[in-house]
Design a protein around this motif. Structure first.
Motif, mmCIF file in Angstrom:
data_model
loop_
_atom_site.group_PDB
_atom_site.id
_atom_site.type_symbol
_atom_site.label_atom_id
_atom_site.label_comp_id
_atom_site.label_asym_id
_atom_site.label_seq_id
_atom_site.Cartn_x
_atom_site.Cartn_y
_atom_site.Cartn_z
ATOM 1 N N ASN A 134 50.421 22.816 67.052
ATOM 2 C CA ASN A 134 49.783 21.613 66.538
ATOM 3 C C ASN A 134 50.832 20.556 66.206
ATOM 4 N N ARG A 135 50.393 19.486 65.532
ATOM 5 C CA ARG A 135 51.297 18.382 65.209
ATOM 6 C C ARG A 135 52.416 18.804 64.264
ATOM 7 N N LEU A 136 52.096 19.666 63.299
ATOM 8 C CA LEU A 136 53.114 20.109 62.354
ATOM 9 C C LEU A 136 54.202 20.898 63.071
ATOM 10 N N THR A 137 53.807 21.753 63.999
ATOM 11 C CA THR A 137 54.785 22.513 64.769
ATOM 12 C C THR A 137 55.673 21.583 65.587
ATOM 13 N N LEU A 138 55.060 20.557 66.177
ATOM 14 C CA LEU A 138 55.854 19.580 66.930
ATOM 15 C C LEU A 138 56.825 18.832 66.019
ATOM 16 N N ALA A 139 56.383 18.494 64.789
ATOM 17 C CA ALA A 139 57.267 17.813 63.846
ATOM 18 C C ALA A 139 58.464 18.690 63.492
ATOM 19 N N HIS A 140 58.217 19.976 63.249
ATOM 20 C CA HIS A 140 59.327 20.898 62.965
ATOM 21 C C HIS A 140 60.264 21.003 64.169
ATOM 22 N N TRP A 141 59.696 20.989 65.359
ATOM 23 C CA TRP A 141 60.523 21.079 66.573
ATOM 24 C C TRP A 141 61.391 19.827 66.718
ATOM 25 N N LEU A 142 60.831 18.673 66.423
ATOM 26 C CA LEU A 142 61.596 17.439 66.528
ATOM 27 C C LEU A 142 62.744 17.389 65.531
ATOM 28 N N ALA A 143 62.525 17.933 64.317
ATOM 29 C CA ALA A 143 63.546 17.891 63.267
ATOM 30 C C ALA A 143 64.469 19.100 63.315
ATOM 31 N N ASP A 144 64.321 19.955 64.297
ATOM 32 C CA ASP A 144 65.190 21.121 64.442
ATOM 33 C C ASP A 144 66.606 20.675 64.791
ATOM 34 N N ARG A 145 67.596 21.383 64.297
ATOM 35 C CA ARG A 145 68.987 21.022 64.568
ATOM 36 C C ARG A 145 69.314 21.130 66.056
ATOM 37 N N ARG A 146 68.504 21.903 66.802
ATOM 38 C CA ARG A 146 68.753 22.026 68.234
ATOM 39 C C ARG A 146 68.169 20.865 69.037
ATOM 40 N N SER A 147 67.368 20.009 68.398
ATOM 41 C CA SER A 147 66.825 18.852 69.106
ATOM 42 C C SER A 147 67.943 17.833 69.326
ATOM 43 N N PRO A 148 68.199 17.444 70.547
ATOM 44 C CA PRO A 148 69.387 16.627 70.816
ATOM 45 C C PRO A 148 69.217 15.140 70.530
ATOM 46 N N THR A 149 68.001 14.689 70.326
ATOM 47 C CA THR A 149 67.778 13.246 70.296
ATOM 48 C C THR A 149 67.369 12.712 68.931
ATOM 49 N N THR A 150 66.603 13.470 68.157
ATOM 50 C CA THR A 150 65.976 12.924 66.956
ATOM 51 C C THR A 150 66.992 12.349 65.982
ATOM 52 N N GLU A 188 81.067 9.895 70.381
ATOM 53 C CA GLU A 188 81.531 10.874 69.401
ATOM 54 C C GLU A 188 81.116 10.470 67.985
ATOM 55 N N LEU A 189 81.184 9.179 67.682
ATOM 56 C CA LEU A 189 80.757 8.699 66.364
ATOM 57 C C LEU A 189 79.259 8.921 66.183
ATOM 58 N N LEU A 190 78.472 8.663 67.212
ATOM 59 C CA LEU A 190 77.033 8.883 67.139
ATOM 60 C C LEU A 190 76.723 10.349 66.865
ATOM 61 N N ASP A 191 77.405 11.255 67.552
ATOM 62 C CA ASP A 191 77.168 12.688 67.333
ATOM 63 C C ASP A 191 77.590 13.111 65.933
ATOM 64 N N TRP A 192 78.731 12.599 65.469
ATOM 65 C CA TRP A 192 79.212 13.000 64.143
ATOM 66 C C TRP A 192 78.268 12.525 63.053
ATOM 67 N N LEU A 193 77.788 11.292 63.171
ATOM 68 C CA LEU A 193 76.857 10.775 62.169
ATOM 69 C C LEU A 193 75.527 11.529 62.214
ATOM 70 N N ALA A 194 75.096 11.953 63.402
ATOM 71 C CA ALA A 194 73.856 12.723 63.503
ATOM 72 C C ALA A 194 73.984 14.054 62.783
ATOM 73 N N VAL A 195 75.122 14.724 62.951
ATOM 74 C CA VAL A 195 75.343 15.988 62.240
ATOM 75 C C VAL A 195 75.458 15.734 60.739
ATOM 76 N N GLU A 196 76.124 14.659 60.353
ATOM 77 C CA GLU A 196 76.255 14.318 58.935
ATOM 78 C C GLU A 196 74.884 14.083 58.307
ATOM 79 N N LEU A 197 73.991 13.431 59.042
ATOM 80 C CA LEU A 197 72.638 13.191 58.544
ATOM 81 C C LEU A 197 71.898 14.500 58.322
ATOM 82 N N MET A 198 71.971 15.412 59.275
ATOM 83 C CA MET A 198 71.270 16.695 59.137
ATOM 84 C C MET A 198 71.897 17.558 58.048
ATOM 85 N N ASP A 199 73.228 17.520 57.927
ATOM 86 C CA ASP A 199 73.899 18.329 56.906
ATOM 87 C C ASP A 199 73.546 17.884 55.497
#
Length: 433
Positions: A118-134, A169-180
């Motif tokens: 359902n939508r909640l499962t999709l939301a969890h999938w989008l916010a997963d650390r393995r999602s490359p784009t969110t 590289e800056l984009l990737d680092w900031l993305a990890v910083e946001l999730m951390d």
């Protein structure tokens, strides 16, 4: 009467549990396994049991009662039995093809097992650390808001059809910083605006502009005209009229009446003009019809409500200058700034001009600027005193101005209002640099 809770026991000499049920449940959890919200809940209850903190607790509860409460509304509800979904051949709803089921692209990580698709499962999938784009897309929007242009300049085309990132590289680092940091946008904003990159001067030399006109190399600080809502808020804040109240319904500031009547509007619309402090609230609270945008904001490229807008365009047109010079609310800001300048700016014209400039652009005027503004002020004094200009036409609501304004003649107030219009209309006043 509220809700009742009954507890039954066969023990002799039993006493009621002095702790609330939700606090007792947290106590049953080992200390090492408690989450931060659970620790906060324990502390919030414990502080109410300390007699010495009764005064502080009372102030805290008073502040909480003043906090605006949001409202909830059911937007979508899940069906008990999901209906079948079919692929539409070439997008034609009259030509349904094979049935399809919920899923995600096979080249990305799969959905979690043993959960409904359902939508909640999709939301969890989008916010997963393995999602490359969110996380990258969120970081890019934040960088775009702070610097004018994202690390990926095509915020609406974040993929193979868009531009590549200028600093991957800056984009990737900031993305990890946001999730951390638990997806804290406040943390990311603070990190960006405190960086040496952001705090550079926005001054650009001819060589720099020729080599990198769009500042994709980040060799200078950002410089761009602020968004439409901020343009209005800057004028209100500089004049002292800004209403800082948080929350509440939308407001109806001044707007041309013809906009809400045919043929400008599809049908007659009601615009309940606010006359008190509500009209000076921040622009984010301005009521807007989807088919009739608020004109003062639309002039500064605010999008309409019927389309998505991942990135605003920024135009530079004469209509924007006409708006900040002549629009009713901006004129009220100029009058208020003139009254404040005359009352609090000092005893001499030079002190008052410096005061007005500092309120609008956060710096003192340079000697050449001060001379130009002084000459303009003298001309306005002479023009209104000789009858070449009608001061009442500029100070149209002189009788409705605050009592402080009546300490000054209409001629003097009109001259300073004209000066305030000029200072509020400076490019630097609405430019982030």
């Amino acid at each position: 009467l509220g809700r009742f809770r009954f507890s039954v026991t066969g023990d002799a000499g039993a006493k009621a549990d002095p702790l609330p049920a939700h606090v007792r449940e947290i106590f049953r959890i080992p200390v090492a396994e408690r989450t931060q919200p659970q620790v906060d809940a324990l502390f919030s209850y414990w502080r109410t049991t300390v007699p010495e903190w009764s005064e502080a607790n009372a102030r805290i509860e008073t502040l909480w009662r003043q906090h605006p409460h949001g409202t909830s509304q059911l937007v979508v509800a899940e069906r008990e039995a999901p209906r079948a979904t079919q692929r539409l051949d070439r997008g034609n709803f009259l030509a349904p093809s094979e049935e399809v089921t919920p899923g995600v692209p096979a080249f990305l990580h799969p959905l979690a097992e043993d959960v409904p698709p359902n939508r909640l499962t999709l939301a969890h999938w989008l916010a997963d650390r393995r999602s490359p784009t969110t996380a990258r897309a969120v970081v890019n929007r934040i960088w775009q808001g702070d610097s004018g242009t994202g690390l990926v300049s095509t915020a609406g085309g974040f993929g193979v059809q868009g531009d590549p990132p200028s600093h991957p590289e800056l984009l990737d680092w900031l993305a990890v910083e946001l999730m951390d940091h638990d997806w804290s946008q406040k943390h990311l904003h603070r990190l960006i605006v405190n960086s040496a990159t952001y705090r550079q001067s926005s001054h650009v030399s001819p060589d720099q502009h020729a080599r990198d006109p769009d500042n994709r190399l980040l060799e200078r600080g950002p410089r761009f005209r602020v968004d439409a809502e901020v343009v209005r808020d800057i004028a209100l804040a500089a004049s002292g009229l800004l209403n800082l109240e948080v929350g509440g319904p939308s407001v109806f500031p001044p707007a041309p009446e013809f906009l809400f009547k045919p043929p400008a509007s599809f049908a007659l619309k009601r615009w309940h003009l606010d006359t008190g402090p509500e009209r000076y609230r921040r622009a984010m609270y301005t009521f807007r019809f989807r088919s009739v945008p608020y004109p003062a904001l639309q002039t500064f490229d605010a999008p309409s409500g019927d389309v998505a807008c991942p990135r605003r365009v920024r135009s530079n047109t004469p209509l924007q200058a006409l708006t900040t010079l002549n629009e009713e609310l901006f004129l009220e800001c100029a009058r208020a700034l003139a009254v404040t300048t005359l009352a609090e700016g000092g005893e001499t014209d030079a002190e008052r001009i410096t005061y007005a400039v500092r309120r609008c652009v956060a710096r003192d005027p340079r000697p050449a600027e001060l001379a130009v503004l002084q000459e303009f002020l003298d001309r306005q004094h002479e023009r209104f005193a000789n009858g070449e200009g009608d001061p009442v036409a500029l100070v149209s609501n002189y009788e409705q101005l605050p009592p402080l304004a009546r300490n000054f003649s209409p001629t003097e107030l009109a001259a300073w209002t004209a000066l305030a219009r000029v200072v509020l209309n400076l490019d630097e006043a609405i430019t982030k640099e």
